[in-house]
Structures are given as structure tokens and as C-alpha cells.
Design a protein around this motif. Structure first.
Motif, PDB file in Angstrom:
ATOM      1  N   ASP A   1       0.832  -1.211   0.000  1.00  0.00           N
ATOM      2  CA  ASP A   1       0.000   0.000   0.000  1.00  0.00           C
ATOM      3  C   ASP A   1       0.865   1.258   0.000  1.00  0.00           C
ATOM      4  N   LEU A   2       1.954   1.215   0.770  1.00  0.00           N
ATOM      5  CA  LEU A   2       2.863   2.362   0.809  1.00  0.00           C
ATOM      6  C   LEU A   2       3.489   2.588  -0.561  1.00  0.00           C
ATOM      7  N   LEU A   3       3.891   1.499  -1.232  1.00  0.00           N
ATOM      8  CA  LEU A   3       4.482   1.630  -2.561  1.00  0.00           C
ATOM      9  C   LEU A   3       3.494   2.251  -3.536  1.00  0.00           C
ATOM     10  N   LEU A   4       2.243   1.794  -3.504  1.00  0.00           N
ATOM     11  CA  LEU A   4       1.219   2.370  -4.371  1.00  0.00           C
ATOM     12  C   LEU A   4       1.021   3.859  -4.080  1.00  0.00           C
ATOM     13  N   CYS A   5       1.024   4.201  -2.799  1.00  0.00           N
ATOM     14  CA  CYS A   5       0.852   5.600  -2.401  1.00  0.00           C
ATOM     15  C   CYS A   5       1.983   6.468  -2.948  1.00  0.00           C
ATOM     16  N   LEU A   6       3.211   6.003  -2.789  1.00  0.00           N
ATOM     17  CA  LEU A   6       4.359   6.768  -3.259  1.00  0.00           C
ATOM     18  C   LEU A   6       4.374   6.897  -4.780  1.00  0.00           C
ATOM     19  N   LEU A   7       3.984   5.811  -5.461  1.00  0.00           N
ATOM     20  CA  LEU A   7       3.935   5.863  -6.931  1.00  0.00           C
ATOM     21  C   LEU A   7       2.850   6.820  -7.411  1.00  0.00           C
TER      22      LEU A   7
ATOM     23  N   HIS B   1      18.231   4.154  -2.473  1.00  0.00           N
ATOM     24  CA  HIS B   1      17.910   5.466  -3.027  1.00  0.00           C
ATOM     25  C   HIS B   1      16.512   5.517  -3.660  1.00  0.00           C
ATOM     26  N   ALA B   2      15.748   4.436  -3.518  1.00  0.00           N
ATOM     27  CA  ALA B   2      14.431   4.384  -4.163  1.00  0.00           C
ATOM     28  C   ALA B   2      13.459   5.381  -3.550  1.00  0.00           C
ATOM     29  N   ILE B   3      13.561   5.599  -2.245  1.00  0.00           N
ATOM     30  CA  ILE B   3      12.646   6.502  -1.546  1.00  0.00           C
ATOM     31  C   ILE B   3      13.484   7.567  -0.855  1.00  0.00           C
ATOM     32  N   ALA B   4      13.272   8.803  -1.254  1.00  0.00           N
ATOM     33  CA  ALA B   4      14.022   9.913  -0.671  1.00  0.00           C
ATOM     34  C   ALA B   4      13.271  10.477   0.529  1.00  0.00           C
ATOM     35  N   THR B   5      14.001  10.721   1.616  1.00  0.00           N
ATOM     36  CA  THR B   5      13.434  11.397   2.782  1.00  0.00           C
ATOM     37  C   THR B   5      13.758  12.876   2.691  1.00  0.00           C
ATOM     38  N   ILE B   6      12.731  13.704   2.654  1.00  0.00           N
ATOM     39  CA  ILE B   6      12.904  15.157   2.595  1.00  0.00           C
ATOM     40  C   ILE B   6      12.717  15.687   4.004  1.00  0.00           C
ATOM     41  N   SER B   7      13.802  16.089   4.622  1.00  0.00           N
ATOM     42  CA  SER B   7      13.784  16.463   6.033  1.00  0.00           C
ATOM     43  C   SER B   7      12.706  17.507   6.330  1.00  0.00           C
ATOM     44  N   GLY B   8      11.880  17.195   7.327  1.00  0.00           N
ATOM     45  CA  GLY B   8      10.843  18.120   7.765  1.00  0.00           C
ATOM     46  C   GLY B   8       9.634  18.173   6.873  1.00  0.00           C
ATOM     47  N   ARG B   9       9.633  17.409   5.758  1.00  0.00           N
ATOM     48  CA  ARG B   9       8.507  17.481   4.808  1.00  0.00           C
ATOM     49  C   ARG B   9       7.857  16.126   4.565  1.00  0.00           C
ATOM     50  N   GLY B  10       8.633  15.091   4.284  1.00  0.00           N
ATOM     51  CA  GLY B  10       8.037  13.790   4.019  1.00  0.00           C
ATOM     52  C   GLY B  10       8.900  12.929   3.129  1.00  0.00           C
ATOM     53  N   TYR B  11       8.257  12.212   2.189  1.00  0.00           N
ATOM     54  CA  TYR B  11       8.950  11.264   1.323  1.00  0.00           C
ATOM     55  C   TYR B  11       8.630  11.544  -0.144  1.00  0.00           C
ATOM     56  N   ARG B  12       9.522  11.048  -1.005  1.00  0.00           N
ATOM     57  CA  ARG B  12       9.260  11.106  -2.443  1.00  0.00           C
ATOM     58  C   ARG B  12       9.859   9.879  -3.095  1.00  0.00           C
ATOM     59  N   PHE B  13       9.109   9.275  -4.030  1.00  0.00           N
ATOM     60  CA  PHE B  13       9.613   8.124  -4.773  1.00  0.00           C
ATOM     61  C   PHE B  13      10.636   8.632  -5.782  1.00  0.00           C
ATOM     62  N   ALA B  14      11.855   8.068  -5.743  1.00  0.00           N
ATOM     63  CA  ALA B  14      12.972   8.651  -6.482  1.00  0.00           C
ATOM     64  C   ALA B  14      13.399   7.848  -7.708  1.00  0.00           C
ATOM     65  N   LEU B  15      12.797   6.669  -7.936  1.00  0.00           N
ATOM     66  CA  LEU B  15      13.175   5.883  -9.107  1.00  0.00           C
ATOM     67  C   LEU B  15      12.357   6.309 -10.317  1.00  0.00           C
ATOM     68  N   GLY B  16      12.923   6.100 -11.506  1.00  0.00           N
ATOM     69  CA  GLY B  16      12.154   6.318 -12.722  1.00  0.00           C
ATOM     70  C   GLY B  16      11.111   5.231 -12.898  1.00  0.00           C
ATOM     71  N   VAL B  17      10.011   5.572 -13.559  1.00  0.00           N
ATOM     72  CA  VAL B  17       8.914   4.627 -13.778  1.00  0.00           C
ATOM     73  C   VAL B  17       8.645   4.531 -15.265  1.00  0.00           C
ATOM     74  N   ARG B  18       8.669   3.311 -15.789  1.00  0.00           N
ATOM     75  CA  ARG B  18       8.352   3.097 -17.197  1.00  0.00           C
ATOM     76  C   ARG B  18       6.919   2.586 -17.310  1.00  0.00           C
TER      77      ARG B  18
END
Length: 483
Positions: A11-17, A58-75
Motif C-alpha cells: 500500500d505504501l508503494l502504491l501511495c508513493l507511486l 535510493h528508491a525513496i528519498a526522505t525530505i527532512s521536515g517534509r516527508g517522502y518522495r519516490f525517487a526511481l524512474g517509472v516506465r
């Protein structure tokens, strides 16, 4: 090679994507991945760590004080099929996947559309709590709104086994909600339900409507999954398949010796495949404790210690799951550890106040610690909020025993007979019926009920009756035993 991940990690992966174009805050993630639940941030950290182990640090970046971002490319599409050897490993879902599609709105009124979307979201949140099933996130399932696609096409795109869809229409002053459960690959409808509410009540009672849908949908979903498992080759069964087989053995055979033994065996197989499967350990602990308490297994110190160890191990593995805590807490109470068991049951209900099993177990524990009336009412509440629960036959029998203890024999007889209707194979309900009829001065009818109990369970003994219904009942029914 496909790699299995847990339901929350998926579920977390789907959310990040779904939100890969921006930073998503921790609060947003918690609301999406743990809908309707209060959880600690460390639960989120654990799931992020699990995905990083799978996809790379490096797949999931932690943005200090803000949250997360999915960092891999998606085809996507054909691009994804080209050079597939360069893509991250595929993710296989550990559990049976379900998609709840946006409900079809058969009205032009905005209020009805609001209700339809709210119902679909509530059903997603409630289904997400059912053990063994993985819910596709709303962000993915709602992309099909307004598109003319078939259910098999949805199944192909989302990789789901089941689809729930519905419609909301306004007929005069009545709002009519229709829902159905569909086997996604074939498009075969497995269950349909209809729920009507007065127009003025519908929005205010949105959550109650969703729970009404769930009370009928969840048993049908479990039954469909059990049927699917039985069509598989035995060597193909996985952790959740064994777990559902355990549920099915009792649902299909009743609470007898053979069914309880088969269920415990299936649960042992599930935890052998995954020693960290907390729900399997918790359910095994409960069934072992119950089996001893109703005479299905001999009361032995070694078995009691095994069940106690399984319950405590389950809590240590997954103390954020209401289901795990509900089963483990009940097991602890049944093993005589009432204070600890009640504490765990309260924790289960803090996580999920709609956990019917935890309510019933808490009520039974209250009775056993001398709080008879409060316990009976707690049990009644738990049974009322899950009106199609597969365990109602057993719960009703236990409630009837307590009502008889409270000298409320008419209510006890009603519960005993309702239990017999719900599970005609459950011999202890017939024993209870015999005990009540004997106390009410109907020896002939009591004898007939006792004879039926002995027919259902040929190995039934007077000692087992005394164990489950009390020495007084055992002594009384001994007078009818030879008749």
C-alpha cells in the motif's frame, strides 16, 4: 524474480507511486496507508525500510521536515517492456488483492455523488482491515471512473483477484445502494447486496451503511477465497492460503474435533512457511486454548505453555494489528491470564473499535472475572456489529451459558436455539439446550436435545459437559444420560 512484500508495504508503494510527482507528507501517507487508524510514525519507518531493502536505498528519498518522495524512474506501456532487464525487480503482493471501484452514480444530484464516493472510500478502509486481503489504493482504483472498461480488463491492469463495485440511485425519497463482489478474471458475480435508506438519513449514516455492506461482503469474500484455494494443488499453498484453509475448516465443518484439529494443523503450516506471521501464531494460540477449554484437546501443561508462548510471540511480532491482539488477548484470557488478556483486548479495540471478536472476548473475560451483566452486554454488542459472522454460533453458545449462569433461562434458551440454527453441527449448543430445558422442568425435551448432542459428537462425555457447562449441569444431565 518476483519478491513478496507485506500488505502495508505494498500500500505504501502504491501511495508513493501515485504521488511520485511531489513530496508527500508523513501525515498524508499515514491517512492513505492506514485509513481510519491511529498508528505511530515508527510503523511508517519500518515499511519504508522494507521497501528500500527491496528496491534499493535510493528508491525513496526522505525530505527532512517534509516527508517522502519516490525517487526511481517509472516506465509505462511499451516503454516498460523494452529493456525490461534494467528494471527493478517485480513486486508480488503477499495476500489476495481486491479493488473497490468508484460506485456508479445514477443521479444528477451532487449530494448523491458525494455519498457514493464516501461509501466506496469507507468500504476500502474497512476491507483493508480484513486479514489476508490486500486493498488496491483509492488512487489506483478510482482512475477507472468514467472509463468504459470491463472487470477482466481492470483485473489485468491492477493485478487483482476480486473486484467490488456498486451503484447509488435515488428512487423517490429512498437512496438505494447496490453492491456486488466479482471474480475479476472471469467477471463472474459471486455476491450481490442491496441497502435502502431514507434520503435524509443516508449521508448522516454513511459509515453505518458501509459497515452494513461489510457485514455481508466479508463472509462472502472469505468464502470465495477458500473456494479458490481448494481449486489449487496442495503444494502451491502459501501462508495466507493455509490461514484461510484454517478458517474454512471450521466454517465448513463446525466446531468439532476434526475441524479444530485441521484448523490448528493449517495454522502450524502457515507459521512454518513464515515464522514472522503474527496472525497465524495468535489464531493458533486461541484455537489451542479453546480446544482445551471445550474438551476437544486434553488439558495439559505442555499445551497450555505452547499456546501461551504463541500468544506472546504473536504480540511481539505485530502489536499494531487489532486482529492479532484480539486473538492473542482472548487466548491469554482463556489460559487464565485475565489481567494481561483484558489489557491486550483493550489495545485491540483502541486500534479498531469495530473488532467484533475482541468485543466478544472482552465480554466473556468480564463474565469470568465476576462482572456478569457488563460482560453479557459487551458480548451482545460484539455480536450485533457483525451480524453475519461465521463465529456467531460459537459466540451465541457461550453467551447462552453465561445467561443461564445469570438465571436468565428464557434468554439463554433463545441463544442456544439460535446457535443451533446458525451451526447445526455444533453439539455444545444442543447440550446447553438440554441443560436449560431440564432446569425449566421439561425432562423429555431435555433428553431429546441431549441425544442429539451425543449423535453429533459420539465421543461426548459427562466430564466434558461438566467442563464446558459446570459441574451442576453435568450432574443433572447425568440423570438423563442412560434414558
Amino acid at each position: 524474480m518476483p519478491t513478496a512484500v507485506g500488505a502495508r508495504a505494498f500500500d505504501l508503494l502504491l501511495c508513493l507511486l501515485a504521488h511520485r510527482d511531489r513530496v508527500i507528507s508523513k501525515d498524508e501517507v499515514l491517512d492513505i496507508v492506514w485509513p481510519g487508524l491511529v498508528v505511530e510514525e515508527n510503523n511508517l519507518s519500518v515499511q519504508v525500510s522494507a521497501l528500500r531493502k527491496l528496491l534499493g536505498t535510493h528508491a525513496i528519498a526522505t525530505i527532512s521536515g517534509r516527508g517522502y518522495r519516490f525517487a526511481l524512474g517509472v516506465r509505462q506501456g511499451s516503454e516498460a517492456s523494452q529493456g525490461a532487464e534494467h528494471q527493478p525487480r517485480a513486486v508480488a503482493v503477499a495476500g489476495t488483492t481486491i479493488a473497490v471501484l468508484p460506485f456508479n452514480v445514477l443521479s444528477a444530484e451532487p449530494q448523491i455523488r458525494f455519498l457514493a464516493d464516501g461509501l466506496a472510500e469507507d468500504v476500502i478502509a474497512l476491507l483493508a482491515r480484513v486479514p489476508g486481503f490486500v486493498l488496491i489504493s483509492r488512487a489506483s482504483s478510482f482512475v477507472f471512473r468514467g472509463h468504459d472498461v470491463t472487470v477482466p480488463e481492470v483485473a489485468h491492469q491492477l493485478g487483482v483477484r476480486f473486484v467490488v463495485e456498486g451503484s447509488v440511485r435515488l428512487s423517490n425519497e429512498t437512496v438505494r445502494i447496490s453492491t456486488q463482489l466479482i471474480e475479476a478474471g472471469s467477471g463472474h458475480v459471486l455476491w450481490t447486496g442491496r441497502f435502502d435508506r431514507r434520503r435524509g438519513e443516508a449521508v448522516d449514516l454513511q459509515e453505518d451503511i458501509a459497515r452494513g455492506i461489510m457485514s455481508e461482503l466479508e463472509p462472502e469474500l472469505t468464502r470465495a477465497e477458500i473456494a479458490h484455494i481448494r481449486r489449487q494443488r496442495p503444494e502451491n499453498l502459501d501462508v495466507w492460503a493455509h490461514y484461510h484453509q484454517a478458517i474454512g475448516s471450521i466454517a465448513n465443518q463446525g466446531w468439532g474435533r476434526e475441524a479444530m484439529a485441521e484448523a490448528r494443523s493449517q495454522l502450524q503450516k502457515s507459521v512454518a512457511l513464515d515464522p514472522a506471521f503474527g496472525l497465524g501464531h495468535a489464531h493458533y494460540a486461541l484455537l489451542t486454548a479453546l480446544s482445551m477449554n471445550i474438551g476437544v484437546l486434553p488439558t495439559a501443561a505442555s499445551l497450555a505453555q505452547e499456546a501461551l508462548g504463541a500468544a506472546n510471540h504473536a504480540i511481539g511480532l505485530d502489536d499494531g494489528s487489532s486482529e492479532v491482539l484480539g486473538y492473542a488477548g482472548c487466548a491469554l484470557c482463556d489460559l487464565g491470564h485475565h489481567d494481561r488478556g483484558v489489557e491486550v483486548l483493550h489495545q485491540a479495540l483502541e486500534i479498531d473499535p469495530s473488532n467484533a471478536q475482541a468485543h466478544v472476548a472482552l465480554g466473556a473475560s468480564l463474565v469470568l472475572t465476576g462482572k456478569l451483566e457488563a460482560g453479557i452486554e459487551q458480548m451482545r454488542f460484539g455480536m450485533a456489529i457483525s451480524p453475519r459472522d461465521r463465529r456467531l454460533g460459537f459466540w451465541g453458545w457461550a453467551l447462552g451459558v453465561f445467561l443461564l449462569r445469570a438465571e436468565r433461562s428464557s434468554e439463554a434458551l433463545e441463544e442456544a436455539r439460535t446457535s443451533c440454527r446458525r451451526d447445526p453441527r455444533f453439539h455444545l449448543a444442543r447440550v446447553l439446550e438440554a441443560a436449560i430445558l431440564d432446569r425449566q422442568g421439561h425432562p423429555a425435551e431435555a433428553s431429546a436435545s441431549l441425544a442429539m448432542a451425543r449423535q453429533l459428537c459420539a465421543s461426548l462425555t459427562l466430564n466434558e459437559i461438566a467442563l464446558t457447562h459446570g459441574r451442576r449441569v453435568g450432574d443433572r444431565l447425568a440423570l438423563l444420560w442412560v434414558q
